[in-house]
Design an enzyme around this catalytic site. Sequence first.
Site, mmCIF file in Angstrom:
data_model
loop_
_atom_site.group_PDB
_atom_site.id
_atom_site.type_symbol
_atom_site.label_atom_id
_atom_site.label_comp_id
_atom_site.label_asym_id
_atom_site.label_seq_id
_atom_site.Cartn_x
_atom_site.Cartn_y
_atom_site.Cartn_z
ATOM 1 N N LYS A 154 0.824 -1.222 0.000
ATOM 2 C CA LYS A 154 0.000 0.000 0.000
ATOM 3 C C LYS A 154 0.859 1.275 0.000
ATOM 4 O O LYS A 154 0.625 2.184 -0.785
ATOM 5 C CB LYS A 154 -0.937 -0.020 1.214
ATOM 6 C CG LYS A 154 -1.980 -1.125 1.116
ATOM 7 C CD LYS A 154 -2.849 -1.218 2.334
ATOM 8 C CE LYS A 154 -2.220 -1.934 3.507
ATOM 9 N NZ LYS A 154 -1.874 -3.349 3.300
ATOM 10 N N ILE A 155 1.852 1.315 0.869
ATOM 11 C CA ILE A 155 2.666 2.534 0.973
ATOM 12 C C ILE A 155 3.615 2.652 -0.222
ATOM 13 O O ILE A 155 3.736 3.725 -0.830
ATOM 14 C CB ILE A 155 3.435 2.553 2.309
ATOM 15 C CG1 ILE A 155 2.441 2.612 3.482
ATOM 16 C CG2 ILE A 155 4.404 3.732 2.374
ATOM 17 C CD1 ILE A 155 3.042 2.386 4.861
ATOM 18 N N CYS A 201 8.897 -2.440 2.911
ATOM 19 C CA CYS A 201 8.500 -3.817 3.217
ATOM 20 C C CYS A 201 8.408 -3.972 4.734
ATOM 21 O O CYS A 201 8.961 -3.163 5.476
ATOM 22 C CB CYS A 201 9.499 -4.808 2.623
ATOM 23 S SG CYS A 201 11.163 -4.579 3.244
ATOM 24 N N THR A 228 11.311 4.518 5.924
ATOM 25 C CA THR A 228 10.131 4.915 6.714
ATOM 26 C C THR A 228 9.384 3.653 7.134
ATOM 27 O O THR A 228 8.198 3.719 7.450
ATOM 28 C CB THR A 228 9.175 5.812 5.895
ATOM 29 O OG1 THR A 228 8.900 5.161 4.657
ATOM 30 C CG2 THR A 228 9.760 7.187 5.645
ATOM 31 N N ARG A 230 10.735 0.035 8.989
ATOM 32 C CA ARG A 230 11.129 -0.409 10.323
ATOM 33 C C ARG A 230 12.648 -0.326 10.430
ATOM 34 O O ARG A 230 13.362 -0.673 9.481
ATOM 35 C CB ARG A 230 10.675 -1.851 10.605
ATOM 36 C CG ARG A 230 9.193 -2.003 10.933
ATOM 37 C CD ARG A 230 8.803 -1.344 12.250
ATOM 38 N NE ARG A 230 7.378 -1.486 12.539
ATOM 39 C CZ ARG A 230 6.443 -0.600 12.213
ATOM 40 N NH1 ARG A 230 6.758 0.510 11.584
ATOM 41 N NH2 ARG A 230 5.164 -0.817 12.533
ATOM 42 N N ASP A 254 13.103 7.527 9.244
ATOM 43 C CA ASP A 254 12.010 7.824 10.182
ATOM 44 C C ASP A 254 11.959 6.774 11.285
ATOM 45 O O ASP A 254 11.191 6.885 12.232
ATOM 46 C CB ASP A 254 10.670 7.862 9.429
ATOM 47 C CG ASP A 254 9.529 8.279 10.336
ATOM 48 O OD1 ASP A 254 9.661 9.332 10.992
ATOM 49 O OD2 ASP A 254 8.519 7.544 10.423
ATOM 50 N N GLU A 259 15.240 2.069 18.231
ATOM 51 C CA GLU A 259 14.433 3.248 18.566
ATOM 52 C C GLU A 259 13.570 3.072 19.811
ATOM 53 O O GLU A 259 13.170 4.055 20.436
ATOM 54 C CB GLU A 259 13.514 3.624 17.388
ATOM 55 C CG GLU A 259 12.360 2.652 17.169
ATOM 56 C CD GLU A 259 11.428 3.080 16.040
ATOM 57 O OE1 GLU A 259 11.919 3.456 14.965
ATOM 58 O OE2 GLU A 259 10.197 3.013 16.235
ATOM 59 N N HIS A 291 9.930 8.414 14.053
ATOM 60 C CA HIS A 291 8.779 7.552 13.729
ATOM 61 C C HIS A 291 7.503 8.398 13.593
ATOM 62 O O HIS A 291 6.494 8.145 14.256
ATOM 63 C CB HIS A 291 8.599 6.457 14.779
ATOM 64 C CG HIS A 291 7.977 5.212 14.204
ATOM 65 N ND1 HIS A 291 8.447 3.954 14.433
ATOM 66 C CD2 HIS A 291 6.915 5.053 13.375
ATOM 67 C CE1 HIS A 291 7.703 3.066 13.800
ATOM 68 N NE2 HIS A 291 6.757 3.713 13.143
#
Length: 326
Positions: A154-155, A201, A228, A230, A254, A259, A291
Site C-alpha cells: 500500500k505505501i 517492506c 520509513t 522499520r 524515520d 528506537e 517515527h
Amino acid sequence: MIKMAFFDTKPYDRIWFDRLKDDYGIKIKYYESKLNSDSVVMAKDYDGVIAFVNDDLDKSTIDTMVDMKMKLIALRCAGYNNVDLKAAKNKIDVVRVPKYSPYAVAEHAIGLLLCLNRRIHRAYIRTKDFNFSLNGLTGFDLRGKTVGVIGTGKIGQVFIDICRGFGMKILAYDIYPSMENVEYTDIDTLCKKSDIISLHCPLTKETKHIISKKTIEKMKPGVFILNTSRGALINSDDLAESLKNGKIGGAALDVYEEESDIFFEDRSSEIINDDTLRILLSMPNVLITSHQAFLTNEALENIARVTLENIHSYFEKNTITNKVEG
Ligand code: NAI
C-alpha cells in the site's frame, strides 16, 4: 461495557479515541508507560490492551495477559513485528489496523527525500541565524533518477505514484510483485542501478538487515537510502560506516533499529547511550525523524476508528476483523 488498557499514550493519540470511544461502547484507561512484561499487570481486570509499535509483546507479556484472562491485543498500527505471535496463538487474539493512511507515510518519505537532497534542513538552520550562504547545499534533479522501491504494498505504491510525478524511473523488488506497470527486479540489480533506495517492506526474519554491508557494497556510490518502514531493515553500524566512507551519499530515516527506548520522548537533557545514533545524527547528510511518518490528522482518525471497530466487533459481534495470523 468493554474495558481496554491503552499503553504508550501520547496527547495526540487521545484526541480521536476520546471522541469516538463512546460510540463503540468502549471504556479506555490510558497509561503513558509502554507495555512490557512489567507494566502488563496494570492491565489486570481489562478485557484487552491497545498497543503501539514499540510496546513489547513478547512471550512473557503475552503469558501474563493470558493468565489474567485477557482476550484481545488490539494493535493501533499496521506492523506487528513487536508481537510474539507464536506465544499468542490459540491463547489470545491479535488485531491491527492494516491500512490507515498509506499517503501519510509515502508523503513523509518524499518529504525526507526532498529535504535531504536539497539540504533544506541545513538551509532552515542557516537562515534562522542570518547565514545566507549557499555553500554545501547543492542537490540534484530528481527527474530522470532511478528510485529502487523495496516493498510495493500500500505505501510503496503511493510512493511510486508520487515519484512518477517527479519524472523518476522506478525499479522495484517485492517477493509478491503486485503492480502491473512497474519493472520488478532482484535485490542485487535494484542495489546496482538505483540512485535512491526506499524501504516499504515489513520487518520479518527475511528482511532484517536487508540493507547491510553485503547489499551496500553492490550499490552506486553516493546512493540515498530512505527508511520509513522499520529500523531493523537496516544494519545501523554498516550504514554509519558507509556514510563515513562516502559510499552512501545520504540517509533519511524515520525509524531506527534501536528506537524503542529512545523515540517518541524528549531526550534533549539526556546523554544518549547509543553511539551509532549519535554518529548518525552528527552527519550533515543524515536526516532522522522520530517515527513520525504516520502522524497526520487523517491517519490518527482512521487508526482510532478501525481500532475501536476491531474491538467492538470482537466483543459485541463475535467477529474477528483485521486479525493478525500467527
Ligand atoms: P503492505 O503489507 O501493504 O506492503 C508490504 C509489501 O512488502 C508487500 O507487497 C509484501 O509483499 C512486501 N514484502 C514482504 N516481505 C518482503 C520481502 N522479504 N522482500 C520484499 N518485499 C517484501 O504494507 P504497507 O502498509 O505498505 O506498510 C509497509 C511497512 O511500512 C509496514 O510493514 C510498516 O513496517 C511500515 N510503516 C511505517 C509507519 C511509520 O510511521 N513510519 C507507519 C505505517 C507502516
